[in-house]
Design an enzyme around this catalytic site. Sequence first.
Site, PDB file in Angstrom:
ATOM      1  CE1 TYR A  76      12.535  32.011  -0.095  1.00 15.28           C
ATOM      2  CE2 TYR A  76      12.578  29.612   0.025  1.00 15.28           C
ATOM      3  CZ  TYR A  76      12.374  30.779  -0.692  1.00 15.28           C
ATOM      4  OH  TYR A  76      12.003  30.705  -2.013  1.00 15.28           O
ATOM      5  CE  LYS A 128      -0.467   0.000   5.051  1.00 16.35           C
ATOM      6  NZ  LYS A 128      -1.403  -0.001   6.193  1.00 16.35           N
TER       7      LYS A 128
END
Length: 386
Positions: free
Chosen positions: A278, A48
């Site tokens: 940043y 999955k």
Amino acid sequence: MASHQQCDTYAWFSQRAWVEIDLEALSHNVQQLKQFLSPRTQLMAVVKADAYGHGAVTVAQTALQAGASCLGVATVPEGIQLREAGIQAPILILGATHTPEQIQAIAQWQLQATIGSPKQALIFSNTLETIQHDSPIPVHIKLDTGMSRLGTNWQQAGEFVQLVERLPHLDIASVYSHLATADSPDPGIMEEQHRRFEEAIAQIKTLGIKIPSLHLANSAATLADPRLHYDMVRVGLAVYGLYPAPHLQNKISLKPVIQVQARITHVKTIAAGTGVSYGHQFIAPHEMRLAVVSIGYADGVPRNLSNKMQVLIRGQRVPQIGAITMDQLMIDASALPDLQEGEIVTLLGKQGKEKITADDWAEALNTISWEVLCGFKHRLPRVGVM
């Protein structure tokens, strides 16, 4: 590494960043797990979430070739993807399915369903009657023994299974449950869930109902206690070469399957006092060589690892500096003054004697390795390596 199996439309070597999947390691892990089980116990490879970020189709094919008997997925589309790739092995949908569209797709693509409540069982049977589906659908009865997620309470197991057995169009393939604390060194809760599961099965047998298969163990329980193996185990994390908990590492020899790579795209010298990225979370304490790596949080490198992680270049550990940005991150390359643009950086995996694992990231992020693996995005091509 001998050869590459291309999993994307571009050549692997042209990529800014990519995920390498060691198919030999994957096969090794499945074979080791099979040897750990009794001959009568089947292994379901849980693929999955795109095989925990490893690439579902390639992983499923390799796991089946190595000895897995069947596959587990979470959703109907995940099962269809495997069928469209030509995989014929049994595929169990571990998640909930209720809608007519889901049920019709399960029938059309010959998938197997989890049935977790009487209401869901009735919806399934009625929908299959409406679409006039000929052959019965294999269903796996889910009992809740302590996870408090999907499944009918274990104390109602007998009447629940009896209801499903009497419904048309449904063929009971197994009864199963899921363990909540199998990775804990304290087995108390797991033991209680095991006891409840045994009592539930006893209820069913008292009614004269024969169940073809029982399964309870996930990766942790598979390694922790052979009594929990029953007819099948559902193994996810261990297939990918990671241990669910440190105390289980001596049970079996596993090899990590994933390697996350990116390229150096720019190298420069920055002066002392220069801010990086940043917010200038990092200020150069002295003149430094800085390198830009072409991978970021949009690829699955969590921004919360900013200034906390290392990468591998030429077999050496190098610190990441500044805020990780959407598509790029920066590293301190001062220890490698001749570093060149185009060189390969390993974010997860091994170079020389050094390695960085999903467990390392998980510890830094205060999370689990499952989440780390599932975080790598689809814009990173998966490349199967033999």
